[in-house]
Design an enzyme around this catalytic site. Structure first.
Site, PDB file in Angstrom:
ATOM      1  N   GLU A 179      21.402  10.491   7.411  1.00  0.00           N
ATOM      2  CA  GLU A 179      21.386  10.042   8.801  1.00  0.00           C
ATOM      3  C   GLU A 179      22.581   9.133   9.100  1.00  0.00           C
ATOM      4  OE1 GLU A 179      18.107   8.141  11.902  1.00  0.00           O
ATOM      5  OE2 GLU A 179      18.037   7.587   9.785  1.00  0.00           O
ATOM      6  N   ARG A 194       0.823  -1.207   0.000  1.00  0.00           N
ATOM      7  CA  ARG A 194       0.000   0.000   0.000  1.00  0.00           C
ATOM      8  C   ARG A 194       0.860   1.261   0.000  1.00  0.00           C
ATOM      9  NH1 ARG A 194      -4.469  -2.135   4.447  1.00  0.00           N
ATOM     10  NH2 ARG A 194      -5.587  -3.546   3.008  1.00  0.00           N
ATOM     11  N   GLY A 222      19.254   2.444  11.698  1.00  0.00           N
ATOM     12  CA  GLY A 222      19.253   1.132  11.058  1.00  0.00           C
ATOM     13  C   GLY A 222      20.343   0.249  11.647  1.00  0.00           C
ATOM     14  N   GLY A 233      38.739  -1.367  37.059  1.00  0.00           N
ATOM     15  CA  GLY A 233      37.583  -1.138  37.914  1.00  0.00           C
ATOM     16  C   GLY A 233      37.081   0.293  37.839  1.00  0.00           C
TER      17      GLY A 233
END
Length: 416
Positions: free
Chosen positions: A275, A207, A398, A374
């Site tokens: 991006e 669609r 992604g 640590g």
């Protein structure tokens, strides 16, 4: 391009001074959520005149459109801050410097200015751009870009369930989006949804995807509280819910279902490369800060009567970090050169850049923790924050597994 320009270095030093004064002292408050991220960026923009530069650039663009002259359709690699490709270096320097201390600030800013703004600028009518862009380009208003859904993830279009149906001249929107950067606070949100025309012959996956702009507070539009996340805590992420939200055609970008630039799939894909290449600058900031902290620690921490920097395994860690820094920086220079030349980075190349740089930043940050021992596991030494933030880059824009697929497809489809 083999080195930063003198202008880039001047910008870097000025931004670094701002970061040391205005952001580093407040990192704990930004991380805890006690301090909102948006005012910090607005102060940065006003301090360096970025808001004025963006406003001036937009005014020129809108004036050209009103006069019937052509205007650039979207953002360039440098355009996130109102400039063109010749200013790409300055923009990436700013991103990199901010990521050294708080990647979340960049994430929120990047989605608003690097995704929301370009989508409206490239797809919207003149009236739509005049309506939404003035507040967005200066960061006076915060933008969100909503495509991801609970059941879609990397299959953004095929798995998309949010849908609109026509109701006279309007549309009715229903559905849900998740992992939306700026989602809890956004004033303006670009939303992708499928058009349900009631034709059983058209499968749900096929669609048409339409792109709409929503404003905060609309009836039926709910923005969730911020999620609790592993990292990038200064970026506020949430869910969006749409329950019978009525949208006029003036909120459909381009005000037509048959946009000459394609449907919403094309709109989204046009932003993917930008991006992903932005991850290079973000990764560079993380790597440079990890290296700086690690070198200082290696010279000050003593063990068995000598600085740990004298141990060969520690030297290997530092040398590997430096190689990663050089590689990521050179990839970023490739992006800047392309912007300056006015050429685009292909999706496969952008995916390769994103994949390598995000992995490198994560590896460097984890090695920094190991080098600190640590102390590296303690929040006050900051490398643990850098590691948590860096990991998000392997998922952000992604997942890396998807990037690998894009790189391979690019090779397999190359006519060479």
């Amino acid at each position: 391009m083999l080195e930063w320009s003198d202008v880039d270095i001047a910008v870097r030093d000025a931004v670094r001074e701002f970061v040391d004064k205005e952001i580093r002292p407040h990192v704990d408050d930004l991380e805890s959520g006690d301090m909102e991220p948006y005012p910090v960026i607005r102060k940065l923009f006003s301090t360096f005149g970025i808001d004025a530069m963006a406003r001036e650039s937009l005014d020129k663009r809108l004036t050209a459109m009103r006069d019937g002259r052509s205007a650039s359709g979207g953002s360039s690699s440098g355009g996130m801050f109102g400039g063109g490709g010749d200013q790409a270096g300055m923009g990436f320097v700013l991103i990199s410097e901010l990521c050294r201390v708080s990647m979340g600030l960049v994430t929120g800013m990047g989605v608003s200015l690097g995704l929301t703004v370009p989508t409206i600028a490239s797809r919207g009518t003149l009236a739509q751009q005049e309506r939404w862009l003035p507040g967005l380009v200066t960061y006076e208003k915060v933008g969100a870009w909503a495509i991801t859904e609970p059941d879609s993830g990397s299959d953004a279009f095929g798995g998309m369930k949010s849908y609109v149906v026509r109701d006279g001249d309007d549309y009715i929107l229903n559905g849900q989006k998740t992992f939306i950067t700026n989602g809890p606070d956004a004033d303006v949100t670009v939303v992708y949804a499928k058009l349900d025309e009631g034709d059983p012959a058209v499968g749900k996956r096929d669609r048409k995807v339409l792109t709409f702009v929503l404003d905060k507070g609309m009836d039926g539009f709910v923005q969730s509280k911020p999620f609790r996340k592993m990292g990038i805590h200064s970026s506020r992420t949430g869910e969006l819910f749409f329950n019978e939200v009525r949208l006029g055609r003036d909120r459909l970008l381009g005000e037509t279902e048959d946009n000459d630039k394609g449907d919403g799939r094309d709109s989204a894909r046009s932003n993917f490369s930008a991006e992903r290449i932005g991850v290079a600058a973000m990764a560079l900031g993380v790597i440079e800060e990890c290296l700086r902290l690690s070198v200082d620690y290696a010279k000050s921490r003593t063990l068995w009567g000598q600085e740990i920097g004298q141990f060969q395994l520690i030297q290997l860690k530092l040398a590997s970090m430096e190689v990663a820094r050089m590689n990521v920086r050179n990839m970023l220079f490739r992006v800047i050169e392309a912007a300056q030349a006015g050429t685009s980075i292909s999706l496969p190349e952008a995916s390769a850049i994103k994949w390598y740089c995000s992995q490198a930043a994560t590896d460097v940050a984890m090695e920094a923790i190991q080098l600190f021992g640590g102390n590296g596991y303690m929040t006050e030494y900051r490398v643990e924050q850098l590691a948590r933030d860096a990991k998000s880059l392997m998922i952000y824009a992604g997942s890396n597994e998807v990037q690998i697929t894009h790189v391979a497809r690019g090779l397999l489809n190359d006519p060479r």
